[in-house]
Scaffold this motif. Structure first.
Motif, PDB file in Angstrom:
ATOM      1  N   MET A   1      -7.012  -0.130  -2.897  1.00 17.20           N
ATOM      2  CA  MET A   1      -7.782  -1.131  -2.156  1.00 17.20           C
ATOM      3  C   MET A   1      -8.654  -1.958  -3.092  1.00 17.20           C
ATOM      4  SD  MET A   1      -8.803   1.260   1.109  1.00 17.20           S
ATOM      5  CE  MET A   1      -9.922   0.071   1.808  1.00 17.20           C
ATOM      6  N   LEU A   2      -9.261  -1.305  -4.080  1.00 18.29           N
ATOM      7  CA  LEU A   2     -10.108  -2.030  -5.019  1.00 18.29           C
ATOM      8  C   LEU A   2      -9.282  -2.943  -5.919  1.00 18.29           C
ATOM      9  CD1 LEU A   2     -12.621   0.784  -5.969  1.00 18.29           C
ATOM     10  CD2 LEU A   2     -13.179  -1.367  -4.817  1.00 18.29           C
TER      11      LEU A   2
ATOM     12  N   GLY B   1       0.794  -1.217   0.000  1.00 22.47           N
ATOM     13  CA  GLY B   1       0.000   0.000   0.000  1.00 22.47           C
ATOM     14  C   GLY B   1       0.832   1.275   0.000  1.00 22.47           C
ATOM     15  N   ARG B   2       0.226   2.345  -0.539  1.00 24.45           N
ATOM     16  CA  ARG B   2       0.924   3.634  -0.582  1.00 24.45           C
ATOM     17  C   ARG B   2       1.208   4.152   0.825  1.00 24.45           C
ATOM     18  NH1 ARG B   2      -0.360   1.756  -5.653  1.00 24.45           N
ATOM     19  NH2 ARG B   2      -1.721   3.106  -6.863  1.00 24.45           N
TER      20      ARG B   2
ATOM     21  N   PRO C   1      -4.563   8.267   5.098  1.00 25.14           N
ATOM     22  CA  PRO C   1      -5.406   7.154   4.633  1.00 25.14           C
ATOM     23  C   PRO C   1      -4.714   6.344   3.538  1.00 25.14           C
ATOM     24  CG  PRO C   1      -6.065   9.164   3.534  1.00 25.14           C
ATOM     25  CD  PRO C   1      -4.956   9.552   4.485  1.00 25.14           C
ATOM     26  N   GLU C   2      -5.279   5.185   3.247  1.00 27.96           N
ATOM     27  CA  GLU C   2      -4.795   4.377   2.133  1.00 27.96           C
ATOM     28  C   GLU C   2      -5.537   4.792   0.870  1.00 27.96           C
ATOM     29  OE1 GLU C   2      -2.762   2.939   0.135  1.00 27.96           O
ATOM     30  OE2 GLU C   2      -2.230   1.464   1.665  1.00 27.96           O
TER      31      GLU C   2
ATOM     32  N   ALA D   1       3.868   9.799  -2.548  1.00 28.27           N
ATOM     33  CA  ALA D   1       3.026  10.982  -2.408  1.00 28.27           C
ATOM     34  C   ALA D   1       2.309  11.299  -3.709  1.00 28.27           C
ATOM     35  CB  ALA D   1       3.871  12.172  -1.958  1.00 28.27           C
ATOM     36  N   ILE D   2       3.024  11.199  -4.825  1.00 26.34           N
ATOM     37  CA  ILE D   2       2.431  11.487  -6.133  1.00 26.34           C
ATOM     38  C   ILE D   2       1.312  10.503  -6.453  1.00 26.34           C
ATOM     39  CG2 ILE D   2       2.881  11.448  -8.617  1.00 26.34           C
ATOM     40  CD1 ILE D   2       5.617  12.628  -8.039  1.00 26.34           C
ATOM     41  N   ALA D   3       1.565   9.215  -6.231  1.00 23.04           N
ATOM     42  CA  ALA D   3       0.559   8.196  -6.543  1.00 23.04           C
ATOM     43  C   ALA D   3      -0.671   8.346  -5.662  1.00 23.04           C
ATOM     44  CB  ALA D   3       1.169   6.800  -6.377  1.00 23.04           C
ATOM     45  N   LEU D   4      -0.472   8.674  -4.373  1.00 25.76           N
ATOM     46  CA  LEU D   4      -1.603   8.771  -3.446  1.00 25.76           C
ATOM     47  C   LEU D   4      -2.511   9.942  -3.799  1.00 25.76           C
ATOM     48  CD1 LEU D   4      -2.901   7.512  -0.958  1.00 25.76           C
ATOM     49  CD2 LEU D   4      -1.538   9.054   0.459  1.00 25.76           C
ATOM     50  N   ILE D   5      -1.929  11.108  -4.053  1.00 22.23           N
ATOM     51  CA  ILE D   5      -2.773  12.259  -4.365  1.00 22.23           C
ATOM     52  C   ILE D   5      -3.415  12.091  -5.740  1.00 22.23           C
ATOM     53  CG2 ILE D   5      -1.023  13.732  -5.457  1.00 22.23           C
ATOM     54  CD1 ILE D   5      -3.776  14.786  -2.948  1.00 22.23           C
TER      55      ILE D   5
END
Length: 466
Positions: free
Chosen positions: A206-207, A87-88, A200-201, A133-137
């Motif tokens: 998650m999907l 996970g990120r 948060p994740e 950070a880039i992938a999460l946002i």
């Protein structure tokens, strides 16, 4: 038995009403990039002082710059692949703890060997945090504004890099270069603690991983508090679920190979100039002026990244050609730095020239980073961004080497900056090729048709498990 209602999570993200939720994620990612930028640039701001204190030949400092780049290159790839498994969120926290702890340890270095080891380990975390950070946002922002938010993250990075320069200008001459590493390490560990309780994740991740729907519902409610989730509602994502095999191999499938290579070369050439200036500018300037002025001018170069959000705004509207023009034009202010030094230009002229160079060199690179998060699907987005960063670090290795070679050959200062500007032009040429390969503005025309697949409800859906 009533049929389940299926809802595309992209529709929820694009219509979210609780903007505080996405804003808080953006703020947390900015915090991470702030300490990431400070800790990454700390070695550049302190290099001239360390060379003077240890009474060494400045060319011998090149391996330290290489340790930084190799660690960053390795970390960006390894942490991105780890993130696609754990996970990120967890990967970002781990990376932040790592670079903060080893940055603090650098304050105890007594020679090049232990300084290089600590810097390599810190850079593993530095390289890992940025793509997370880039992938999460990117996973939480409206598709229309994704480029703007991704490039906006680098405001945090710029606060760290610019603030580090002005802090170094005040502290090094009074309390020593060691204090810079201690400040960076302590602040980074505090930020990591904040992330543990607040970050948060990624709901897209998650999907893709097939997490239970109950967990997904929790995040949907946070994005749209008044959204009515009826019994049996199943959220899905129009992308492939996690797949067997090495994730990086998917960067070259389904028509992605050409755009992947062009992205890598565009970033790689850009990083040659970037790291040539970032690593050697303070050392070269120290021959002409006091260390406090040196670090302020270096800070102004880094301040160019403050305007990275402008590139995101323009890329969202005009596409990759924005980066192409920036890279081609950016060679001019880089060359002017050398002429300003030889011509005896005053302090403020050098400050302005460094800012213009930073705007083009760093701002254009930030634009390319944003593009890397826009052209890959979720299941390899972290790997795509991380692999691009890792490939670019090969160019970053050439930056310090180029500077060391030019210094060893006693090349005149003007020609150093002329030669250092050439990779900017080559980066612009590669960006031009990339714009001809993938149209960010009209993703349905891209070879792999990822965006089209995301919006077609009966094609390749990846629902979560109940």
């Amino acid at each position: 038995m009533a049929a389940r209602t299926k809802v595309d999570i992209s529709d929820i993200i694009d219509s979210q009403t609780n903007h505080f939720f996405t804003g808080s994620i953006f703020f947390l990612c900015c915090l991470v990039l702030m300490v990431d930028g400070f800790d990454n640039q700390a070695i550049n701001y302190t290099s001239a002082a360390i060379i003077r204190d240890w009474d060494m030949d400045r060319v011998l400092f090149t391996p330290i710059f290489w340790a930084n780049v190799v660690g960053w290159m390795t970390g960006s790839l390894v942490f991105s692949m780890i993130a696609d498994k754990i996970g990120r969120r967890n990967a970002m926290i781990l990376a932040t703890v790592m670079f903060s702890g080893f940055t603090y340890a650098m304050s105890f270095a007594t020679g090049l060997l232990d300084l290089g080891f600590y810097k390599f380990c810190a850079s593993l975390g530095v390289g890992g945090a940025m793509p997370m950070a880039i992938a999460l946002i990117a996973d939480y922002t409206h598709s229309k504004w994704r480029g703007l938010f991704v490039t906006g993250l680098f405001i945090g990075y710029s606060v760290g890099t610019v603030g580090g320069g002005f802090l170094a200008a005040e502290m090094i001459l009074t309390v020593g270069w060691e204090a810079i590493f201690r400040v960076g390490g302590i602040v980074g560990l505090v930020v990591a603690g904040i992330l543990v309780f607040t970050l948060p994740e990624s709901v897209r991740y998650m999907l893709v991983q097939g997490e239970p729907q109950e967990k997904v519902h929790k995040y949907v409610r946070r994005m749209k508090p008044h959204y009515n989730i009826e019994p049996g509602t199943e959220f899905y994502i129009q992308e492939q679920k996690k797949q067997k095999g090495v994730p990086i191999s998917y960067l070259f499938r389904d028509g992605r190979a050409t755009m992947t290579f062009l992205l890598w070369f565009a970033l790689g050439f850009s990083f040659v100039t970037h790291f040539f200036i970032s690593n050697w500018l303070p050392i070269l300037l120290s021959d002409y002026m006091p260390l406090d002025q040196v670090n302020r001018i270096k800070a102004m170069f880094q301040a160019g990244a403050f305007f990275g959000f402008v590139f995101g705004f323009l890329i969202d509207r005009y596409g990759i050609p924005v980066v192409t023009v920036t890279k081609l034009v950016g060679a001019i202010p880089v060359i002017l730095i050398g002429f300003a030094l030889v011509g005896g230009a005053n302090y403020w002229v050098l400050m302005a020239t460094a800012l213009a160079a930073g705007l083009c060199v760093l701002g254009g690179t930030i634009g390319l980073n944003a593009i890397s998060s826009m052209i890959y699907p979720t299941f390899i987005r972290s790997t795509g961004s991380g692999a691009a960063f890792a490939a670019a670090r090969i160019g970053a290795l050439c930056g310090p080497a180029l500077g060391a070679l030019l210094i060893s050959l006693e090349v005149p200062i003007v020609w150093m900056f002329v030669i250092g500007s050439i990779p900017m032009v080559l980066s612009g040429v590669c960006a031009l090729g990339l714009s001809m390969t993938v149209d960010v503005l009209h993703p349905r025309k891209t070879p792999h048709m990822e965006a089209a697949q995301e919006r077609e409800p009966n094609r390749g859906a990846a629902p979560a498990h109940s």
